[in-house]
Write a protein that holds these residues in place. Structure first.
Motif, PDB file in Angstrom:
ATOM      1  N   GLN A  57     -21.544  15.101  12.985  1.00  0.00           N
ATOM      2  CA  GLN A  57     -21.012  15.158  14.350  1.00  0.00           C
ATOM      3  C   GLN A  57     -22.071  15.763  15.263  1.00  0.00           C
ATOM      4  N   PRO A  58     -21.929  15.555  16.568  1.00  0.00           N
ATOM      5  CA  PRO A  58     -22.818  16.244  17.517  1.00  0.00           C
ATOM      6  C   PRO A  58     -22.553  17.756  17.476  1.00  0.00           C
ATOM      7  N   LEU A  59     -23.556  18.537  17.780  1.00  0.00           N
ATOM      8  CA  LEU A  59     -23.424  19.996  17.740  1.00  0.00           C
ATOM      9  C   LEU A  59     -22.280  20.509  18.601  1.00  0.00           C
ATOM     10  N   ARG A  60     -22.126  19.972  19.783  1.00  0.00           N
ATOM     11  CA  ARG A  60     -21.063  20.444  20.683  1.00  0.00           C
ATOM     12  C   ARG A  60     -19.697  20.328  20.000  1.00  0.00           C
ATOM     13  N   SER A  61     -19.454  19.203  19.366  1.00  0.00           N
ATOM     14  CA  SER A  61     -18.186  18.995  18.655  1.00  0.00           C
ATOM     15  C   SER A  61     -18.042  19.964  17.489  1.00  0.00           C
ATOM     16  N   ILE A  62     -19.126  20.173  16.786  1.00  0.00           N
ATOM     17  CA  ILE A  62     -19.090  21.086  15.633  1.00  0.00           C
ATOM     18  C   ILE A  62     -18.699  22.484  16.083  1.00  0.00           C
ATOM     19  N   PHE A  63     -19.359  22.976  17.119  1.00  0.00           N
ATOM     20  CA  PHE A  63     -19.072  24.329  17.587  1.00  0.00           C
ATOM     21  C   PHE A  63     -17.641  24.445  18.117  1.00  0.00           C
ATOM     22  N   GLU A  64     -17.147  23.401  18.747  1.00  0.00           N
ATOM     23  CA  GLU A  64     -15.772  23.421  19.252  1.00  0.00           C
ATOM     24  C   GLU A  64     -14.746  23.330  18.120  1.00  0.00           C
ATOM     25  N   GLN A  65     -14.993  22.442  17.167  1.00  0.00           N
ATOM     26  CA  GLN A  65     -14.008  22.169  16.117  1.00  0.00           C
ATOM     27  C   GLN A  65     -14.177  23.028  14.866  1.00  0.00           C
ATOM     28  N   GLN A  66     -15.380  23.483  14.613  1.00  0.00           N
ATOM     29  CA  GLN A  66     -15.662  24.193  13.362  1.00  0.00           C
ATOM     30  C   GLN A  66     -16.061  25.649  13.579  1.00  0.00           C
ATOM     31  N   GLY A  67     -15.798  26.176  14.749  1.00  0.00           N
ATOM     32  CA  GLY A  67     -16.207  27.544  15.059  1.00  0.00           C
ATOM     33  C   GLY A  67     -15.681  28.560  14.056  1.00  0.00           C
ATOM     34  N   GLU A  68     -14.419  28.446  13.697  1.00  0.00           N
ATOM     35  CA  GLU A  68     -13.833  29.386  12.734  1.00  0.00           C
ATOM     36  C   GLU A  68     -14.506  29.260  11.365  1.00  0.00           C
ATOM     37  N   PHE A  69     -14.765  28.032  10.939  1.00  0.00           N
ATOM     38  CA  PHE A  69     -15.459  27.793   9.670  1.00  0.00           C
ATOM     39  C   PHE A  69     -16.858  28.414   9.699  1.00  0.00           C
ATOM     40  N   LEU A  70     -17.588  28.190  10.784  1.00  0.00           N
ATOM     41  CA  LEU A  70     -18.951  28.713  10.895  1.00  0.00           C
ATOM     42  C   LEU A  70     -18.962  30.246  10.890  1.00  0.00           C
ATOM     43  N   ARG A  71     -17.993  30.851  11.537  1.00  0.00           N
ATOM     44  CA  ARG A  71     -17.913  32.322  11.516  1.00  0.00           C
ATOM     45  C   ARG A  71     -17.614  32.823  10.104  1.00  0.00           C
ATOM     46  N   ALA A  72     -16.748  32.120   9.383  1.00  0.00           N
ATOM     47  CA  ALA A  72     -16.434  32.499   8.000  1.00  0.00           C
ATOM     48  C   ALA A  72     -17.655  32.346   7.096  1.00  0.00           C
ATOM     49  N   VAL A  73     -18.431  31.288   7.319  1.00  0.00           N
ATOM     50  CA  VAL A  73     -19.655  31.070   6.541  1.00  0.00           C
ATOM     51  C   VAL A  73     -20.652  32.199   6.803  1.00  0.00           C
ATOM     52  N   GLU A  74     -20.828  32.548   8.073  1.00  0.00           N
ATOM     53  CA  GLU A  74     -21.758  33.621   8.407  1.00  0.00           C
ATOM     54  C   GLU A  74     -21.277  34.949   7.819  1.00  0.00           C
ATOM     55  N   LYS A  75     -19.984  35.198   7.881  1.00  0.00           N
ATOM     56  CA  LYS A  75     -19.415  36.420   7.315  1.00  0.00           C
ATOM     57  C   LYS A  75     -19.685  36.484   5.806  1.00  0.00           C
TER      58      LYS A  75
END
Length: 88
Positions: A57-75
């Motif tokens: 997906q485009p980055l904008r969509s990823i950050f909008e739709q997967q923000g919670e996932f990305l924060r969990a990955v970073e955590k």
């Protein structure tokens, strides 16, 4: 100066055919991958490129739709780092 490349192996024992991989498994695996890649000299652009390919997906969509996932990955990655797990 000659540099030594260190590679890390992620245990993918859960590899199986599924319609959907449970979120906690994805967070664990991608978080571990991110932790292993932290000290390799990857740039922010490299990380964004990975996200675009991983999510297809485009980055904008990823950050909008997967923000919670990305924060969990970073955590997850930061927790491994704080535990003092060697990354070399």
């Amino acid at each position: 100066a000659e540099e030594t490349l260190h590679l890390h192996l992620i245990d993918l024992h859960r590899v199986q055919l599924r319609r959907r991989v449970p979120r906690r498994w994805r967070v664990k695996d991608v978080g571990s991958l991110y932790f292993s890649a932290m000290e390799t000299g990857l740039t922010r652009r490299d990380l964004w490129r990975f996200l675009r390919v991983y999510h297809d997906q485009p980055l904008r969509s990823i950050f909008e739709q997967q923000g919670e996932f990305l924060r969990a990955v970073e955590k997850r990655a930061m927790a491994l780092k704080e535990k003092g797990i060697p990354d070399d």
